[in-house]
Design a protein around this motif. Structure first.
Motif, PDB file in Angstrom:
ATOM      1  N   LEU A 142       6.794  -1.721   2.248  1.00 12.98           N
ATOM      2  CA  LEU A 142       5.679  -2.297   2.991  1.00 12.98           C
ATOM      3  C   LEU A 142       4.768  -1.181   3.490  1.00 12.98           C
ATOM      4  CD1 LEU A 142       7.661  -4.878   5.173  1.00 12.98           C
ATOM      5  CD2 LEU A 142       6.812  -5.143   2.833  1.00 12.98           C
ATOM      6  N   VAL A 143       3.490  -1.227   3.117  1.00 10.02           N
ATOM      7  CA  VAL A 143       2.552  -0.153   3.434  1.00 10.02           C
ATOM      8  C   VAL A 143       1.483  -0.690   4.391  1.00 10.02           C
ATOM      9  CG1 VAL A 143       1.175   1.711   2.473  1.00 10.02           C
ATOM     10  CG2 VAL A 143       2.963   0.664   1.072  1.00 10.02           C
ATOM     11  N   HIS A 144       1.472  -0.147   5.600  1.00  5.56           N
ATOM     12  CA  HIS A 144       0.593  -0.675   6.651  1.00  5.56           C
ATOM     13  C   HIS A 144      -0.860  -0.227   6.467  1.00  5.56           C
ATOM     14  CE1 HIS A 144       0.076   3.123   8.886  1.00  5.56           C
ATOM     15  NE2 HIS A 144       1.361   3.351   8.695  1.00  5.56           N
ATOM     16  N   GLY A 145      -1.743  -0.854   7.233  1.00  3.52           N
ATOM     17  CA  GLY A 145      -3.157  -0.542   7.159  1.00  3.52           C
ATOM     18  C   GLY A 145      -3.583   0.549   8.125  1.00  3.52           C
ATOM     19  N   ARG A 146      -4.852   0.916   8.034  1.00  3.57           N
ATOM     20  CA  ARG A 146      -5.420   1.945   8.904  1.00  3.57           C
ATOM     21  C   ARG A 146      -5.296   1.531  10.369  1.00  3.57           C
ATOM     22  NH1 ARG A 146      -9.572   5.729   7.883  1.00  3.57           N
ATOM     23  NH2 ARG A 146     -10.066   4.651   5.918  1.00  3.57           N
TER      24      ARG A 146
ATOM     25  N   PRO B 198       7.075   2.847   5.423  1.00  5.99           N
ATOM     26  CA  PRO B 198       6.703   4.201   5.825  1.00  5.99           C
ATOM     27  C   PRO B 198       5.596   4.187   6.873  1.00  5.99           C
ATOM     28  CG  PRO B 198       5.699   3.665   3.718  1.00  5.99           C
ATOM     29  CD  PRO B 198       6.600   2.506   4.075  1.00  5.99           C
ATOM     30  N   GLU B 199       5.583   5.220   7.685  1.00  6.14           N
ATOM     31  CA  GLU B 199       4.600   5.377   8.768  1.00  6.14           C
ATOM     32  C   GLU B 199       3.633   6.493   8.396  1.00  6.14           C
ATOM     33  OE1 GLU B 199       3.099   4.108  12.195  1.00  6.14           O
ATOM     34  OE2 GLU B 199       5.269   3.896  12.352  1.00  6.14           O
ATOM     35  N   ALA B 200       2.351   6.188   8.345  1.00  7.85           N
ATOM     36  CA  ALA B 200       1.353   7.204   8.020  1.00  7.85           C
ATOM     37  C   ALA B 200       1.189   8.185   9.170  1.00  7.85           C
ATOM     38  CB  ALA B 200       0.005   6.548   7.721  1.00  7.85           C
ATOM     39  N   ALA B 201       0.916   9.432   8.844  1.00  2.83           N
ATOM     40  CA  ALA B 201       0.589  10.414   9.874  1.00  2.83           C
ATOM     41  C   ALA B 201      -0.683   9.964  10.591  1.00  2.83           C
ATOM     42  CB  ALA B 201       0.376  11.789   9.238  1.00  2.83           C
ATOM     43  N   ASN B 202      -0.604   9.916  11.917  1.00  5.79           N
ATOM     44  CA  ASN B 202      -1.747   9.471  12.732  1.00  5.79           C
ATOM     45  C   ASN B 202      -2.219   8.064  12.372  1.00  5.79           C
ATOM     46  OD1 ASN B 202      -1.917  11.999  14.155  1.00  5.79           O
ATOM     47  ND2 ASN B 202      -2.904  12.866  12.338  1.00  5.79           N
TER      48      ASN B 202
ATOM     49  N   LEU C 261       4.585  10.000  -0.953  1.00  7.63           N
ATOM     50  CA  LEU C 261       5.552   9.388  -0.047  1.00  7.63           C
ATOM     51  C   LEU C 261       6.062   8.066  -0.616  1.00  7.63           C
ATOM     52  CD1 LEU C 261       7.122   9.250   2.564  1.00  7.63           C
ATOM     53  CD2 LEU C 261       5.067   8.368   3.704  1.00  7.63           C
ATOM     54  N   VAL C 262       5.156   7.239  -1.135  1.00  8.75           N
ATOM     55  CA  VAL C 262       5.587   5.989  -1.762  1.00  8.75           C
ATOM     56  C   VAL C 262       6.512   6.284  -2.942  1.00  8.75           C
ATOM     57  CG1 VAL C 262       4.832   3.906  -2.979  1.00  8.75           C
ATOM     58  CG2 VAL C 262       3.518   4.749  -1.019  1.00  8.75           C
ATOM     59  N   ASP C 263       6.147   7.275  -3.732  1.00  7.06           N
ATOM     60  CA  ASP C 263       6.974   7.623  -4.886  1.00  7.06           C
ATOM     61  C   ASP C 263       8.356   8.092  -4.460  1.00  7.06           C
ATOM     62  OD1 ASP C 263       7.087   7.827  -7.763  1.00  7.06           O
ATOM     63  OD2 ASP C 263       7.109  10.001  -7.528  1.00  7.06           O
ATOM     64  N   HIS C 264       8.434   8.861  -3.372  1.00  6.46           N
ATOM     65  CA  HIS C 264       9.733   9.316  -2.883  1.00  6.46           C
ATOM     66  C   HIS C 264      10.619   8.138  -2.473  1.00  6.46           C
ATOM     67  CE1 HIS C 264       8.010  13.545  -1.777  1.00  6.46           C
ATOM     68  NE2 HIS C 264       8.302  13.433  -3.048  1.00  6.46           N
TER      69      HIS C 264
ATOM     70  N   ALA D  63      -0.864   0.795  -2.155  1.00  6.08           N
ATOM     71  CA  ALA D  63       0.185   0.181  -2.972  1.00  6.08           C
ATOM     72  C   ALA D  63      -0.331  -0.160  -4.369  1.00  6.08           C
ATOM     73  CB  ALA D  63       0.726  -1.067  -2.285  1.00  6.08           C
ATOM     74  N   LEU D  64      -1.548  -0.701  -4.447  1.00  5.64           N
ATOM     75  CA  LEU D  64      -2.105  -1.063  -5.747  1.00  5.64           C
ATOM     76  C   LEU D  64      -2.412   0.176  -6.586  1.00  5.64           C
ATOM     77  CD1 LEU D  64      -4.508  -3.949  -4.674  1.00  5.64           C
ATOM     78  CD2 LEU D  64      -2.305  -4.168  -5.837  1.00  5.64           C
TER      79      LEU D  64
END
Length: 214
Positions: free
Chosen positions: A30-34, A58-62, A87-90, A117-118
């Motif tokens: 699950l990849v969150h938004g800005r 995952p949590e984006a930096a900042n 990061l997604v690939d990891h 994600a897309l």
């Protein structure tokens, strides 16, 4: 170059909900938004009502995957974009190391996270359990070559967006759908009149159906 500058998302936390990777029927990334957070997307996952899916967020930096709009020149969003894709690939590779092949992985994102994600899926075409872009599209300015390689081998892809989304041009959603269809994905594209930049019940039902049918 300093690691924090060259790879800003390296080492960022990945939150988990549900069973362990090894015990799960599916793994959903699950990849969150800005400006959002991993915890926000895990909250959305509760709406899907599954008990046998491991959710990894995952949590984006900042709280931002890349600084400029997703339709800006790609180089303007570097090195953040490449770092986020890594990061997604990891996470996908980690799931593989735990015995979960990509055909048991769902990639899902909202807004900036949907774009990420897309774009990741397009650059790493293969059979997935599913790909979901909620208010998003593939990354790059208009006219970006979409010469991605590979095939999705019938992967179900869901794209949902408003026709008046202030952040996501409607033509980019259509272009993204065309890209995935060309790469042999089974695309379900739904455009919602005057919805705005949000997630609605029909989208939640569609994702739930994808997760339970796979």
């Amino acid at each position: 170059m300093d690691k924090a500058i060259d790879d800003p998302h390296a080492g960022q936390p990945v939150l988990q909900r549900g069973p362990s990777i090894r015990d799960a029927r599916l793994v959903a990334i699950l990849v969150h938004g800005r400006g959002s957070s991993a915890d926000d997307l895990l909250g959305l996952a509760r709406e899907f009502g599954t008990t046998d899916v491991c959710y990894l967020a995952p949590e984006a930096a900042n709280h931002t995957w890349y600084p400029y709009p997703f339709i800006a020149p790609i180089e303007r969003n570097e090195p953040y974009l490449s770092s986020a894709l890594r990061l997604v690939d990891h996470i996908v590779e980690h799931a593989g190391g735990e015995g979960v092949a990509p055909d048991r992985v769902v990639l899902l994102g909202f807004s900036q996270g949907a774009c990420l994600a897309l774009e990741y899926a397009a650059r790493h075409a293969r059979r997935y359990a599913g790909v979901v872009g909620l208010s998003g599209g593939v990354i790059g300015p208009p006219g970006t070559p979409r010469d991605y390689e590979g095939s999705f081998d019938g992967t179900p892809v869901f794209l949902g967006c408003s026709d008046i989304d202030a952040h996501i041009p409607l033509e980019r959603v259509h272009e993204s759908a065309d890209v995935f269809r060309r790469m042999n994905a089974a695309v379900d594209e739904r455009i919602y009149p005057r919805m705005g930049h949000t997630v609605n019940g029909d989208e939640i039902a569609a994702v739930t159906a994808m997760l339970t049918a796979t």
